[in-house]
Design a protein around this motif. Structure first.
Motif, mmCIF file in Angstrom:
data_model
loop_
_atom_site.group_PDB
_atom_site.id
_atom_site.type_symbol
_atom_site.label_atom_id
_atom_site.label_comp_id
_atom_site.label_asym_id
_atom_site.label_seq_id
_atom_site.Cartn_x
_atom_site.Cartn_y
_atom_site.Cartn_z
ATOM 1 N N PRO A 188 1.002 -1.274 -0.219
ATOM 2 C CA PRO A 188 -0.124 -0.069 -0.006
ATOM 3 C C PRO A 188 0.715 1.339 0.056
ATOM 4 N N LEU A 189 2.176 1.261 0.584
ATOM 5 C CA LEU A 189 2.792 2.515 0.759
ATOM 6 C C LEU A 189 3.752 2.661 -0.550
ATOM 7 N N MET A 190 3.806 1.539 -1.605
ATOM 8 C CA MET A 190 4.567 1.699 -2.476
ATOM 9 C C MET A 190 5.980 1.956 -2.093
ATOM 10 N N LYS A 229 2.456 -2.987 6.285
ATOM 11 C CA LYS A 229 3.404 -3.887 7.186
ATOM 12 C C LYS A 229 4.383 -2.889 7.951
ATOM 13 N N SER A 230 4.454 -3.037 9.033
ATOM 14 C CA SER A 230 5.496 -2.433 9.743
ATOM 15 C C SER A 230 6.056 -3.120 11.231
ATOM 16 N N VAL A 231 7.579 -2.928 11.374
ATOM 17 C CA VAL A 231 8.020 -3.856 12.510
ATOM 18 C C VAL A 231 8.168 -2.686 13.634
ATOM 19 N N THR A 232 7.756 -1.531 13.611
ATOM 20 C CA THR A 232 8.050 -0.464 14.274
ATOM 21 C C THR A 232 6.477 0.020 15.370
ATOM 22 N N LYS A 233 6.599 -0.297 16.683
ATOM 23 C CA LYS A 233 5.405 -0.161 17.335
ATOM 24 C C LYS A 233 4.769 1.108 17.015
ATOM 25 N N VAL A 264 5.437 -1.200 -7.955
ATOM 26 C CA VAL A 264 6.698 -1.318 -7.299
ATOM 27 C C VAL A 264 6.995 -2.609 -7.050
ATOM 28 N N TYR A 265 6.249 -3.668 -7.359
ATOM 29 C CA TYR A 265 6.798 -5.018 -7.439
ATOM 30 C C TYR A 265 6.641 -5.526 -9.103
ATOM 31 N N SER A 266 6.803 -6.709 -9.147
ATOM 32 C CA SER A 266 6.860 -7.347 -10.639
ATOM 33 C C SER A 266 5.492 -7.489 -11.029
HETATM 34 P P1 NDP Z 1 3.951 -1.594 2.776
HETATM 35 O O1 NDP Z 1 3.404 -0.847 1.478
HETATM 36 O O2 NDP Z 1 2.998 -1.872 3.729
HETATM 37 O O3 NDP Z 1 5.129 -1.030 3.342
HETATM 38 C C1 NDP Z 1 5.963 -1.295 4.353
HETATM 39 C C2 NDP Z 1 7.205 -0.347 4.627
HETATM 40 O O4 NDP Z 1 6.606 1.142 5.050
HETATM 41 C C3 NDP Z 1 8.128 -0.809 5.802
HETATM 42 O O5 NDP Z 1 9.419 -0.193 5.235
HETATM 43 C C4 NDP Z 1 7.746 -0.032 6.719
HETATM 44 O O6 NDP Z 1 8.724 0.457 7.762
HETATM 45 C C5 NDP Z 1 6.929 1.451 6.205
HETATM 46 N N1 NDP Z 1 6.089 1.866 7.124
HETATM 47 C C6 NDP Z 1 4.757 1.399 7.452
HETATM 48 N N2 NDP Z 1 4.064 2.046 8.227
HETATM 49 C C7 NDP Z 1 4.593 3.329 8.322
HETATM 50 C C8 NDP Z 1 4.199 4.444 8.456
HETATM 51 N N3 NDP Z 1 3.091 4.726 9.335
HETATM 52 N N4 NDP Z 1 5.090 5.673 8.278
HETATM 53 C C9 NDP Z 1 6.144 5.246 7.681
HETATM 54 N N5 NDP Z 1 6.581 4.434 7.186
HETATM 55 C C10 NDP Z 1 5.678 3.308 7.319
HETATM 56 O O7 NDP Z 1 4.707 -2.664 1.862
HETATM 57 P P2 NDP Z 1 4.668 -4.202 1.640
HETATM 58 O O8 NDP Z 1 5.278 -4.504 0.614
HETATM 59 O O9 NDP Z 1 5.402 -4.827 2.959
HETATM 60 O O10 NDP Z 1 3.319 -4.669 1.801
HETATM 61 C C11 NDP Z 1 2.294 -5.090 2.809
HETATM 62 C C12 NDP Z 1 2.033 -6.408 3.016
HETATM 63 O O11 NDP Z 1 1.617 -7.149 1.692
HETATM 64 C C13 NDP Z 1 3.357 -7.315 3.101
HETATM 65 O O12 NDP Z 1 3.903 -7.395 4.370
HETATM 66 C C14 NDP Z 1 3.005 -8.846 2.983
HETATM 67 O O13 NDP Z 1 2.221 -9.178 3.923
HETATM 68 C C15 NDP Z 1 2.000 -8.426 1.761
HETATM 69 N N6 NDP Z 1 2.740 -8.581 0.290
HETATM 70 C C16 NDP Z 1 2.302 -9.544 -0.597
HETATM 71 C C17 NDP Z 1 2.723 -9.967 -1.743
HETATM 72 C C18 NDP Z 1 2.188 -11.070 -2.688
HETATM 73 O O14 NDP Z 1 3.038 -11.121 -3.567
HETATM 74 N N7 NDP Z 1 1.175 -11.650 -2.372
HETATM 75 C C19 NDP Z 1 3.813 -8.981 -2.108
HETATM 76 C C20 NDP Z 1 4.411 -7.941 -1.363
HETATM 77 C C21 NDP Z 1 3.616 -7.694 -0.038
HETATM 78 P P3 NDP Z 1 9.102 -0.464 9.136
HETATM 79 O O15 NDP Z 1 8.681 -1.734 9.035
HETATM 80 O O16 NDP Z 1 10.520 -0.327 9.324
HETATM 81 O O17 NDP Z 1 8.237 0.440 10.258
#
Ligand code: NDP
Length: 280
Positions: A188-190, A229-233, A264-266
């Motif tokens: 979602p966050l590209m 996705k995030s790993v930051t509380k 941003v993905y394939s």
């Molecule tokens: P997201 O678009 O959710 O972005 C994640 C990134 O954004 C991380 O670097 C995170 O940092 C950062 N972030 C999250 N919240 C914030 C915030 N509030 N402010 C600033 N930065 C933020 O990316 P994903 O590509 O991970 O997509 C989400 C989920 O979709 C994946 O985790 C997975 O479960 C799924 N997915 C499925 C795929 C498929 O092929 N089916 C392919 C790709 C993803 P940090 O973690 O350091 O906080």
């Protein structure tokens, strides 16, 4: 929490936590723990993320009844096939330490239609055992779904695809609606590129919400399952904070009509995972 109802009546939360690149161990464990504490009830993982053990442990340790938590996992890309779907499903149950999966997905289609259909047959059989409450696919383009239709006894209940303000997937959503298949966004966050879009900055100021909140609410209002996705509380808590405002119809349309197209993905048609024939 808001929910959608899948074709078989199963309810799925419209907001969950993504875990791609959340490493097995502290990161995956803590992110799931914090998310459950914040009120999330959907956790999205996959065999290929390598973190099912930590995800499962955090869910167990939370003390929350298993029936209240919705777990999605996915068959390894490149291991698509009848036997693999069954074999790796059992492995996921063990790693996640659970008796059932809420939603089991084929992660990537093979360009070999026959192989994909055989794999789907195994998915249907898994579904009939009751060990997966729902089954679906990910990264399927319309032609992959049309092919599946020819042999499927049960159609996928959901398709998880790249979907964000740079790739709005309105056409895909219309097709899925017509076929009673739910849609789930990923990315979602590209990969951070959403933060540079002027309209999203403007709406963030207007609604006094973060850009991730605007995107997540835009998806939820379109009935798209959103899994930032995030790993930051702090971010995990912030990303859940979307149920106290609504985006107007006019602003929804502005995002829907953004004049950019950026993957941003394939593209699933151009990402080839080689099937491991010897273990299919
Ligand atoms: P997201 O678009 O959710 O972005 C994640 C990134 O954004 C991380 O670097 C995170 O940092 C950062 N972030 C999250 N919240 C914030 C915030 N509030 N402010 C600033 N930065 C933020 O990316 P994903 O590509 O991970 O997509 C989400 C989920 O979709 C994946 O985790 C997975 O479960 C799924 N997915 C499925 C795929 C498929 O092929 N089916 C392919 C790709 C993803 P940090 O973690 O350091 O906080």
């Amino acid at each position: 929490m808001k929910y959608i109802t899948l074709a078989n009546g199963v309810k799925m939360p419209l907001l969950g936590l993504g875990t791609f690149l959340s490493e097995n161990g502290t990161d995956a464990y803590n992110s799931v723990k914090w998310a459950l504490e914040a009120g999330y009830r959907l956790i999205d993982t996959a065999q290929t993320y390598g973190n099912e053990e930590s995800v499962g442990k955090a869910i167990k340790d939370s003390g929350i009844d298993r029936s209240e938590i919705f777990i999605t996992t996915k068959l390894y890309p490149g291991k698509i096939g009848y036997n693999n779907a069954k074999k790796y499903f059992e492995e996921s149950l063990k790693k996640l330490d659970t008796d059932y999966i809420d939603l089991y997905l084929i992660h990537w289609p093979s360009q070999n239609y026959e192989l994909t259909s055989e794999c789907w047959k195994a998915m249907e059989e898994i579904y009939r055992t009751g060990k997966a409450r729902a089954i679906g696919v990910s990264n399927f383009n319309i032609h992959h779904l049309e092919n599946l239709k020819k042999t499927a006894k049960i159609m996928p209940m959901l398709n998880q695809v790249e979907l964000h303000p740079g790739l709005r997937q309105l056409h895909m959503q219309k097709y899925l609606n017509e076929n009673n298949i739910a849609i789930n966004s990923y990315g979602p966050l590209m990969k951070g590129q959403a933060f540079d879009i002027p309209l999203l900055k403007e709406l963030s100021l207007k609604y006094n919400k973060s850009i991730p909140n605007i995107i997540t609410k835009w998806g939820i209002q379109r009935n798209v399952v959103m899994i930032p996705k995030s790993v930051t509380k702090d971010r995990i808590i912030e990303n859940f904070n979307v149920f106290d405002f609504d985006i107007t119809g006019e602003d929804m349309e502005k995002i829907n009509n953004l004049n950019i197209t950026r993957r941003v993905y394939s593209d699933p048609d151009n990402a080839h995972f080689v099937p491991l024939k010897e273990i299919i």
